[in-house]
Motif scaffolding. Structure first.
Motif, PDB file in Angstrom:
ATOM      1  N   ASN A 108       0.907  -1.114  -0.005  1.00  0.00           N
ATOM      2  CA  ASN A 108      -0.130   0.071   0.223  1.00  0.00           C
ATOM      3  C   ASN A 108       0.795   1.217   0.194  1.00  0.00           C
ATOM      4  O   ASN A 108       1.601   1.363   0.959  1.00  0.00           O
ATOM      5  N   TYR A 111       1.585   3.796   3.141  1.00  0.00           N
ATOM      6  CA  TYR A 111       2.029   3.246   4.327  1.00  0.00           C
ATOM      7  C   TYR A 111       3.589   2.835   4.243  1.00  0.00           C
ATOM      8  O   TYR A 111       3.987   2.575   3.211  1.00  0.00           O
TER       9      TYR A 111
ATOM     10  N   ARG C 189     -11.220  -3.110   7.993  1.00  0.00           N
ATOM     11  CA  ARG C 189      -9.756  -2.450   8.059  1.00  0.00           C
ATOM     12  C   ARG C 189      -9.217  -2.325   6.617  1.00  0.00           C
ATOM     13  O   ARG C 189      -8.589  -1.340   6.168  1.00  0.00           O
ATOM     14  N   GLU C 193      -8.138   1.127   5.278  1.00  0.00           N
ATOM     15  CA  GLU C 193      -6.830   1.430   5.141  1.00  0.00           C
ATOM     16  C   GLU C 193      -6.310   1.088   3.506  1.00  0.00           C
ATOM     17  O   GLU C 193      -5.493   2.040   3.056  1.00  0.00           O
ATOM     18  N   ASP C 194      -6.862   0.262   2.978  1.00  0.00           N
ATOM     19  CA  ASP C 194      -6.239  -0.144   1.785  1.00  0.00           C
ATOM     20  C   ASP C 194      -7.206   0.594   0.512  1.00  0.00           C
ATOM     21  O   ASP C 194      -6.325   0.902  -0.498  1.00  0.00           O
ATOM     22  N   ALA C 197      -8.494   4.883   1.921  1.00  0.00           N
ATOM     23  CA  ALA C 197      -7.357   5.859   2.110  1.00  0.00           C
ATOM     24  C   ALA C 197      -6.690   6.187   0.629  1.00  0.00           C
ATOM     25  O   ALA C 197      -6.212   7.009   0.438  1.00  0.00           O
TER      26      ALA C 197
END
Lengths: 308, 329, 287, 328
Positions: A108, A111, C189, C193-194, C197
């Motif tokens: 990703n 991050y 999640r 998050e993946d 985001a």
């Protein structure tokens, strides 16, 4: 094949996957049909096929990223298609892991790369000595932790990222690793390093690796067993040496004839048409009508006809 | 190809079905009891009693079970019975709408087609000419941001009041005799021009911006690079880009039809142009619910029909859809 | 050195803040917000009061002139602007949220969920929304800003759902989503998050367009007299002007200036959006 | 010796970006002779695709810096664009890396070919299409594909059609950029053979086959040029390069190549440690020195191109120490 069953850690039995799209008049694609094979600890199994042969689908089925339409996948004797609950899934992923083709898309971009370790620690591992464990794993894949950790994916090279994912699998001490074209995006000079590492760790840790590739030479280099896929079918299977030295299925033969190899020139005097193989395979099946998948010698099987 | 069209048709049928259902449900389930308002308004009119008898008891059938009411509603719909108007009492709503809708069509069809063509041409030019781009783009942004009715006011003020070139209300002067005579046609066109101009200009910006971006996008595509590598002229590459850029613009037309029709409704109000929009406003002001609903239904039908036409055009110009390689638009 | 690192990491932010279109857009937008917040405090009148003589052209006392009856147009405009912003924020948020949720679900789960949701979306897409809004609003005897925002927001989401769906589809097939799945991460999640985001910048641009789109839809309703039943709105100001034949009587300031403010506001939003588009799609940047 | 179709001298082309120059092609010298297929190999970022772009499709940020490229004697780097346009397709042509995506989705193949040749003053009449049909037959395609759209064709078919289009006016020099990379093994062989057939039949005068796959070059190229990080590394006859590499990079590259017959258990192949350097504002010196086992102080200077054997040139200060004993 008798003793093969005994120590197999994963057994794929008559696996079939059909894709349907469209609600009203669904279009049906048979991606994988009636595929069976065994995976054993400490061995590398290469799954060779061209695009659309169904090789990646098999990987995804094993990883439970897709649900099979038919057949069974037995992991330590238990059918994994029955796993539905979160805990069961977690337990399965604790031991069955994967590395995907594109290293850059495996991370990703928002991050730091450490996230892949954080995730497995949170889900599967005891957080004691977390840092120490990560360092050890990185060092065993020849990466310098100081230079890797805390970086964003775009700051690292493709080879480094793939090593990082191998380190992740090492941390988990997995039984089964699905490596889907893991080096196809890497350059010749860097990919051998990654490949050597993979084989080394497989032998050392007793992992069973499913090496999915379109590259025959790479398949030959790393694997103990070879599976050849053609249009969703497993057409030839056996110990790598035997399959490569004595290919029987016309598709396998064609593959070996067309793979470029330094030191062995193609016979350019003979007309070579890629379409020809379709006819050859049809003819082969017709000649062997009534026969199915048969063992031709020990550790070497061939699909003689698809109409058994 | 058949699959593509049948899928579209299905969507339109469902949409029509929903629109009718909404029409049926709203007066029955909205707060404020609109039906009693309607009843009280009718009872004040001459002959209102008979209307109440006929409409409400028979076709509206308020004392019957809901499902029966619903079927009756459909039945009267297919019989062309949309109720009686209060605003132009006692004309049937269907006749009122029939007279109005012709004005929408003569306003909308030329405005949409011309604006689309001119907008695309200007946008394509803007996409390959930097200087033109810098000058025209702010103007296009301004056009596409302007609310239709506000722009109508601006147009009316400049051309109708300040310059006094064109009349700014009604479809024709009360002094001319409607029919196929030259004075009438001339007068009609004069009245038609400003609402048309408004619709034409406001849409223009959107088409130009869309085409400009498409041209830039196509220009950097691989086939453009390949053609240039093989020595094709800029002109040819531009033509290819235009041909491909047109496709999303046709899709865009389908998506924006609703907005354009809405814009036309509001524009008509500014110019007191007697189409469905103007009619609808009158209906709202007069709490003529039958007429509001009738207008609503016909606007939906108009938009669906236009969408269907666009779909057919798209199918003709995009080989991918024609050959069933993609059902998405 | 730290600053440089920062810009390197946030390259897009750097491009955004050096993009002319984004800068112009943000400046105008901010100005408009300030006008809506502090405008009422700057003007000595209230929006419904007869502030002076009628028929006054713009002057120092009456920046935008007065109406036929002598109401101060500037005062009415800034109050109307407030309601416009409120509608934009509320309806834009509702439409973006619904669009994102439906697009997410359709794209992420695929199969029949996708088919069904996209069918609904396509139906909404072909529906002439203003007509639907009119029919809804016409039957509501009392309408506040909230009611208007909700019905506008509830009808404005379809194109967002389609756009978000295709974005979700392309992100869903990224390796990192699969890696998260086999890392035993919860679906929630992964979505957050993946997928979410990585779509943030895209959704932000969608929001800007929804903001301007819902404003325009609401103003259309107001112009038809179907806006909030109390208070003043930009559409209402313009409806009054048209009803009172303001342009025929030469009161152009009444009919034109409030709409001009609105148009400039929408232009500024478009500028921000296209500017950001250039930032996120370098292909457009070259031009 | 056969006539040189293309002569490249110290050619430099950089990507001019905000942060500076990416020196992707930094001083390359070689010739292409009539009737030959010159293979160009190296890993991603070595400058091989930049070389192709520089020769035929230069667009910002890629900019020509210096050096010359003579096509049939004329320097195409300094030629005005309008004049160079006339040479394209007729004298110099390309099969691009993105061949599968090089079609306009709304045009039939026939229209596409017709439009392209019309630009060069050739009327796409029946005679012309007969020639096209003949060529299609050569690649085992039916002339009916002309009436199809690209979406109706498979990847292998598209690749073949692009090859036919690019060579339709019998160019003297054809750039084949990664034409096999996107294909399956079976189509790879067909396409590579096709390139050689085009040459054998005299349809193309010569070709430059750019690929990352040395083993394909071994099959059809007469000579191979190896590039590394924008620099020329080595050029020579195919057998020489494969059996007697004199540049440490070539040697390492060959050592990392898996072949049928080599298994991990028997023989461990070795990769090259590290990654190629970033080319942004890179200074002088041999660019392989960071990964090179033969590195000396001299390597801080950019190595010169020298002849090591008949027709075999290398850019390496230590080429003499690199033996010919351990491969082949």
């Amino acid at each position: 094949m008798a003793n093969q069953k005994q120590d197999s850690i994963m057994s794929i039995q008559n696996l079939t996957k059909v894709f349907k799209s469209g609600l009203f008049k669904p279009e049906v694609t048979v991606a994988v049909k009636d595929v069976s094979f065994e995976m054993r600890p400490g061995t590398i199994l290469s799954l060779v096929g061209e695009s659309g042969s169904g090789k990646t689908t098999i990987g995804k089925l094993i990883l439970k990223l897709l649900q099979p339409t038919g057949g069974k996948i037995l992991y330590k004797g238990k059918d994994i298609t029955a796993i539905k609950d979160k805990e069961g899934l977690k337990e399965y992923y604790r031991r069955v892991q994967a590395i995907f083709q594109d290293p850059f898309s495996s991370f990703n971009p928002l991050y730091r790369v450490d996230r892949v370790f954080d995730m497995v620690f949170k889900s599967f591992l005891n957080e004691d000595n977390k840092e120490e464990k990560i360092y050890k794993a990185l060092e065993s894949v020849n990466l310098n932790p100081e230079r890797i950790l805390n970086k964003f994916p775009h700051q690292l090279s493709g080879g480094q990222l793939q090593r990082l994912l191998i380190a992740r699998a090492l941390l988990l001490d997995v039984d089964i690793l699905v490596a889907d074209e893991l080096i196809s995006m890497l350059d010749a000079s860097t990919r051998i390093g990654v490949l050597n590492l993979l084989v080394e760790l497989c032998k050392k840790n007793g992992m069973s690796v499913l090496f999915i590739t379109h590259d025959l030479n790479l398949g030959y280099y790393v694997s103990d067993y070879t599976l050849i896929m053609y249009k969703g079918r497993l057409v030839e299977r056996g110990s790598t040496r035997k399959v490569y030295e004595n290919p029987i299925h016309p598709y396998t033969k064609m593959l070996f004839n067309s793979v470029p190899d330094i030191g062995k020139m193609w016979d350019r005097s003979k007309e070579f048409l890629p379409e020809q193989v379709v006819h050859d395979v049809r003819k082969f099946y017709k000649e062997n009508q009534g026969r199915g998948f048969e063992e031709v010698e020990e550790e070497h099987g061939v699909l003689f006809s698809d109409t058994y | 190809m058949g699959k593509y069209l049948s899928k579209k048709l299905l969507i339109y049928l469902i949409t029509f079905f929903i629109a009718v259902t909404i029409n049926w449900a709203i007066p029955r389930f909205m707060p404020g009891d609109p039906i009693s308002i309607l009843l009280s308004r009718f009872s004040g009119l001459e002959g209102g009693r008979e209307i109440i008898e006929g409409q409400f008891v028979q076709s509206f059938g308020l004392n019957q079970p809901l499902l029966t009411q619903y079927f009756n509603f459909w039945r009267s719909l297919f019989a062309g019975d949309l109720g009686i108007s209060i605003y132009v009492f006692p004309k049937p709503v269907i006749n009122v709408i029939k007279e109005a809708i012709i004005y929408d069509i003569i306003l909308l069809v030329p405005a949409i087609i011309l604006s689309w063509i001119v907008g695309n041409k200007l946008g394509a030019y803007s996409g390959v000419n930097r200087k033109a781009d810098n000058i025209m783009m702010p103007f296009f942004y301004f056009l596409t941001s302007a609310p239709y009715f506000w722009f109508a006011v601006v147009v009316a003020f400049i051309f109708g009041v300040k310059l006094a070139f064109f009349p700014i209300s009604n479809a024709y002067s009360s002094t001319v005799q409607p029919g196929f005579n030259l004075p009438f046609i001339f007068d009609f066109l004069k009245h038609w021009f400003l609402p048309f101009l408004t619709l034409f200009l406001v849409q223009l910006g959107g088409w130009a911006i869309g085409m400009r971006n498409m041209i830039i996008y196509e220009r950097s595509s691989n086939y453009s690079k390949y053609m240039e590598s093989l020595g094709a002229s800029d002109r040819l590459i531009r033509n290819y880009g235009f041909r491909n850029g047109i496709l999303p613009q046709v899709t865009g037309l389908a998506i924006r039809l609703g907005t354009v029709v809405s814009g036309a409704l509001l524009t008509e109000i500014v110019f007191s142009y007697p189409g469905l929009g103007y009619l609808m406003l009158r209906a709202i002001l007069n709490q003529d619910y039958f007429l509001i609903q009738g207008c609503f239904l016909f606007i939906v039908i108009m938009v669906l029909a236009a969408n269907f036409i666009v779909d057919i055009i798209y199918m003709i110009i995009d080989p991918r859809v024609r050959l069933s390689y993609s059902g998405e638009v | 050195m730290a600053a440089r690192e920062f810009w390197k990491r946030h390259e897009n932010l750097y491009f955004a803040l050096t993009n002319k279109k984004v800068l112009i857009g943000i400046s105008i937008f901010t100005l408009m917000i300030l006008l809506a917040i502090f405008g009422p405090a700057l003007t000595p009148y209230s929006y419904d009061e007869f502030a002076g003589e009628g028929y006054l052209p713009p002057s120092k006392d009456h920046l935008f002139g007065t109406t036929l009856m002598g109401k101060d147009v500037f005062t009415r405009t800034v109050y109307g602007l407030r309601s416009t912003f409120a509608v934009g924020f509320i309806a834009g948020t509702i439409a973006t949220l619904i669009g994102c949720i439906i697009g997410f679900l359709a794209g992420y789960y695929g199969k029949w969920i996708d088919e069904a949701l996209m069918m609904i979306t396509n139906i909404f897409l072909v529906f002439p929304l203003l007509a639907l809004l009119i029919i809804l609003a016409a039957y509501l005897p009392y309408r506040g800003i909230m009611t208007i925002s909700i019905i506008v927001g509830m009808t404005a989401w379809p194109w967002t759902a389609r756009a978000v769906r295709s974005q979700t589809l392309s992100i869903k097939n990224q390796g990192y989503v699969n890696l998260s799945r086999i890392s035993g991460i919860s679906v929630f999640r992964i979505l957050r998050e993946d997928i979410a985001a990585n779509m943030f910048s895209y959704v932000f641009m969608v929001y800007i367009l929804q903001f301007s789109g819902t404003i325009l839809a609401a103003v259309g309703l107001e112009f038809l007299g179907l806006g909030p039943t109390q208070g003043v709105s930009l559409g209402l100001v313009m409806q009054n002007a048209v009803n009172w034949n303001a342009i025929q009587l030469g009161l152009w300031w009444w009919a034109i200036l409030p709409g001009l403010v609105l148009t400039i506001l929408v232009v500024s939003l478009y500028f921000i959006n296209t500017g950001l588009d250039e930032v996120f799609n370098p292909r457009l940047r070259e031009m | 010796m056969r006539e040189n179709i293309l002569e490249i001298r110290e050619l430099k082309a950089y990507y001019k970006i905000l942060k500076g120059d990416v020196k992707a092609l930094d001083g390359v010298t070689f010739n292409v002779r009539r009737g030959e297929i010159l293979g160009v190999a190296g890993e991603s970022g070595c400058g091989k695709s930049t070389l192709a772009s520089t020769l035929i499709y230069r667009k910002p940020p890629l900019k020509y810096i210096s050096g010359e490229a003579r096509l049939l004697g004329q320097d195409i780097m300094k030629m005005p664009e309008r004049e160079f346009k006339k040479l394209r397709l007729k004298n110099i042509s390309i099969i691009p890396q993105y061949a599968l995506d090089a079609f306009s989705p709304t045009k039939k193949i026939k229209t596409f070919i017709g439009d392209l040749v019309s630009e060069h003053g050739i009327r796409p009449n029946k005679k012309f299409y007969d020639k096209v049909a003949e060529r299609l037959d050569m690649v085992n395609l039916d002339p009916s594909v002309l009436n199809r759209y690209s979406i109706e064709l498979s990847g292998g078919m598209k690749q073949r059609i692009i090859m036919i289009i690019s060579s339709i006016l019998d160019p003297d020099f054809l750039i084949a950029d990664e034409i096999t990379s996107a294909l399956d093994v079976s189509s790879q062989r067909f396409v590579a053979n096709l390139l050689a057939n085009l040459r054998d039949e005299g349809i193309i005068g010569s070709a430059m086959f750019i690929t990352h796959d040395l083993s394909i070059l071994y099959q059809i190229a007469e000579r191979i040029m190896i590039m590394y990080a924008g620099h020329f590394a080595e050029i020579g006859p195919t057998d020489e390069i494969v059996k007697n590499p004199r540049h440490p990079y070539t040697k390492a590259l060959l050592a990392s190549l898996p072949q049928v017959g080599i298994q991990y258990k028997d023989k461990r192949l070795t990769g090259i440690k590290g990654t190629p350097p970033h080319l942004l504002n890179i200074g002088p010196g041999c660019r392989f020195r960071f990964r090179c086992p033969y590195r000396t102080e001299k390597c801080e200077e950019t190595p010169l191109r020298e002849k090591v054997n008949e027709d075999h040139y290398v850019s390496c200060w230590n080429s003499k120490n690199i033996g010919s004993d351990n491969h082949g």
